[in-house]
Design a protein around this motif. Structure first.
Motif, short mmCIF file in Angstrom:
data_model
loop_
_atom_site.label_atom_id
_atom_site.label_comp_id
_atom_site.label_asym_id
_atom_site.label_seq_id
_atom_site.Cartn_x
_atom_site.Cartn_y
_atom_site.Cartn_z
N ALA A 62 0.87 -1.17 0.00
CA ALA A 62 0.00 0.00 0.00
C ALA A 62 0.91 1.23 0.00
CB ALA A 62 -0.91 0.02 1.23
N SER A 63 0.57 2.21 -0.80
CA SER A 63 1.35 3.45 -0.83
C SER A 63 0.41 4.64 -0.75
CB SER A 63 2.20 3.53 -2.11
OG SER A 63 1.39 3.55 -3.26
N PHE A 64 0.87 5.70 -0.09
CA PHE A 64 0.03 6.89 0.02
C PHE A 64 0.88 8.12 0.29
CE2 PHE A 64 -0.19 4.37 3.96
CZ PHE A 64 0.38 5.24 4.88
N ASN A 65 0.27 9.26 0.14
CA ASN A 65 0.90 10.55 0.43
C ASN A 65 0.25 11.15 1.67
OD1 ASN A 65 2.53 10.49 -1.96
ND2 ASN A 65 0.72 11.06 -3.13
N GLN A 66 0.98 12.04 2.32
CA GLN A 66 0.48 12.69 3.52
C GLN A 66 0.83 14.17 3.51
OE1 GLN A 66 2.61 10.58 6.58
NE2 GLN A 66 0.86 9.28 7.08
N HIS A 67 -0.08 14.98 4.04
CA HIS A 67 0.22 16.33 4.50
C HIS A 67 0.18 16.25 6.02
CE1 HIS A 67 0.25 17.98 0.58
NE2 HIS A 67 -1.05 17.88 0.36
N ALA A 68 1.21 16.72 6.69
CA ALA A 68 1.27 16.50 8.13
C ALA A 68 2.04 17.61 8.83
CB ALA A 68 1.91 15.15 8.42
N GLU A 69 2.02 17.53 10.15
CA GLU A 69 2.84 18.38 11.01
C GLU A 69 3.64 17.49 11.94
OE1 GLU A 69 0.58 22.57 11.62
OE2 GLU A 69 -0.30 20.86 12.66
N LEU A 70 4.90 17.82 12.14
CA LEU A 70 5.79 16.98 12.93
C LEU A 70 6.53 17.84 13.95
CD1 LEU A 70 7.07 14.10 13.22
CD2 LEU A 70 8.81 14.87 11.60
N ARG A 71 6.57 17.35 15.18
CA ARG A 71 7.35 17.99 16.24
C ARG A 71 8.64 17.19 16.41
NH1 ARG A 71 4.58 20.81 20.56
NH2 ARG A 71 2.83 19.35 20.36
N LEU A 72 9.79 17.81 16.17
CA LEU A 72 11.07 17.10 16.15
C LEU A 72 11.62 16.79 17.53
CD1 LEU A 72 12.81 18.94 13.18
CD2 LEU A 72 11.69 16.70 13.16
N ARG A 73 11.17 17.49 18.55
CA ARG A 73 11.64 17.23 19.91
C ARG A 73 10.53 17.59 20.89
NH1 ARG A 73 13.72 22.08 18.32
NH2 ARG A 73 13.39 23.85 19.71
N PRO A 74 10.53 16.98 22.08
CA PRO A 74 9.50 17.30 23.06
C PRO A 74 9.46 18.80 23.35
CG PRO A 74 10.74 15.38 23.76
CD PRO A 74 11.46 15.93 22.57
N SER A 86 6.18 14.78 31.99
CA SER A 86 5.43 16.03 32.12
C SER A 86 3.99 15.92 31.63
CB SER A 86 6.13 17.14 31.34
OG SER A 86 6.25 16.78 29.97
N GLY A 87 3.65 14.79 30.99
CA GLY A 87 2.30 14.60 30.49
C GLY A 87 2.28 14.19 29.02
N TYR A 88 1.08 14.02 28.50
CA TYR A 88 0.92 13.56 27.12
C TYR A 88 1.18 14.71 26.15
CZ TYR A 88 -1.38 11.86 22.88
OH TYR A 88 -1.66 11.49 21.58
N GLU A 89 1.89 14.40 25.06
CA GLU A 89 2.19 15.42 24.05
C GLU A 89 2.15 14.79 22.65
OE1 GLU A 89 6.22 17.54 22.86
OE2 GLU A 89 5.37 18.46 24.67
N VAL A 90 1.34 15.34 21.78
CA VAL A 90 1.28 14.90 20.39
C VAL A 90 2.53 15.38 19.66
CG1 VAL A 90 0.06 15.19 18.19
CG2 VAL A 90 -1.23 14.86 20.31
N TYR A 91 3.13 14.50 18.83
CA TYR A 91 4.27 14.93 18.03
C TYR A 91 4.03 14.77 16.53
CZ TYR A 91 5.52 9.97 17.52
OH TYR A 91 5.50 8.64 17.22
N PHE A 92 2.94 14.07 16.15
CA PHE A 92 2.62 13.94 14.73
C PHE A 92 1.12 14.02 14.55
CE2 PHE A 92 0.88 11.32 11.36
CZ PHE A 92 1.59 11.74 10.24
N ARG A 93 0.70 14.76 13.55
CA ARG A 93 -0.70 14.77 13.14
C ARG A 93 -0.74 15.00 11.63
NH1 ARG A 93 -1.51 19.93 17.00
NH2 ARG A 93 -0.60 21.56 15.68
#
Length: 272
Positions: free
Chosen positions: A72-84, A255-262
């Motif tokens: 399966a192959s696909f493309n994404q538009h996303a946001e990425l956090r490189l460090r906490p 320190s708690g939950y943190e999203v790094y990719f969406r």
């Protein structure tokens, strides 16, 4: 004066040529890994061994256990956090996922005319690797070994809602029911056993994921293990499958939950 300027120009040209060559070598390695993934065995019909809630999810997504598929192959538009604690960066990504055997390749770049960084995240033939480069050529980080093997195995499992054909056709995955609306899937990796739990909503769609002890990096860049969570939503037809178009994942730091990719899937293709 002219001699000095000529030497400076020659030096700059040499530097540029070196960076172009390094960028091409990096791209060639990505394509080589993609070629290895495409050699993975096709799916096999394992539907009878699955919990009904899992098989029903894959069937409703359009997966057909009678049709062997490899990729399966696909493309994404996303946001990425490189460090906490860091800021999000917009990225564009291309991903391959093998269906009959665990494996994937994620090729991501910072969005824009001149990408600030290029990330390769992969799990091929049981080996994981994570590499980041500035401008596609200047090495920033590279990780290999048992810890990254295990971390990438976790990732493969967490992305199964995007590949329902792998759910019905990958014999290296083991499933079990753990609650009224929850199942666990696991697989062996060089660094241990990866386990991910999925939760279903009332419609039978997978909406949440959680896992314990995924290898990661702490705020100081040191190796650590954190609990991992994610969610999936916006189910719709993309290509030939009904999958969650949007998803996000994050770690439970001290320190708690943190999203790094969406991100959002923008195209989807299957191949045999």
């Amino acid at each position: 004066m002219q001699t000095v300027l000529a030497l400076i120009v020659l030096g700059l040209l040499g530097l540029i040529a070196g960076q172009v060559a390094a960028s091409r070598q990096f791209r060639a390695r990505i394509l080589t890994l993609a070629g290895e993934l495409r050699k993975a065995p096709p799916t096999r019909n394992i539907e009878a061994a699955l919990p009904p809630v899992v098989a029903d999810f894959a069937r409703r997504a359009g997966a057909d256990p009678a049709r062997p598929l490899r990729i399966a192959s696909f493309n994404q538009h996303a946001e990425l956090r490189l460090r906490p604690g860091g800021a999000f960066t917009k990225i564009a990504a291309w991903q391959l996922i093998s269906l009959g055997r665990p494996g994937f390749l994620w090729d991501a770049r910072a969005a824009g005319v001149l990408p600030r960084f290029h990330v390769l995240d992969a799990y091929v033939a049981g080996a994981g690797q994570l590499e980041a480069r500035a401008l596609g050529s200047i090495p920033l980080a590279r990780e290999t070994g048992a810890e990254i093997d295990l971390a990438e195995a976790f990732r493969y499992l967490a992305e199964l809602p995007w590949v329902p054909d792998a759910i019905l056709g990958n014999p290296e995955l083991s499933w079990r029911v753990i609650g009224a609306d929850a199942v666990e899937v696991r697989m062996k990796a060089a660094g241990g056993t990866a386990r991910v739990r999925f939760r279903f909503d009332g419609e039978g769609d997978i909406v949440r994921m959680d896992a314990q002890g995924r290898p990661a990096k702490d705020i100081n860049g040191q190796s650590a293990r954190f609990d991992w969570r994610g969610r999936y939503w916006d189910y719709r037809e993309i290509g030939a499958r009904r999958i969650p178009a949007r998803a996000e994942v994050g770690y439970v730091y001290p320190s708690g939950y943190e999203v790094y990719f969406r991100g959002e899937i923008t195209g989807y293709h299957l191949s045999d």
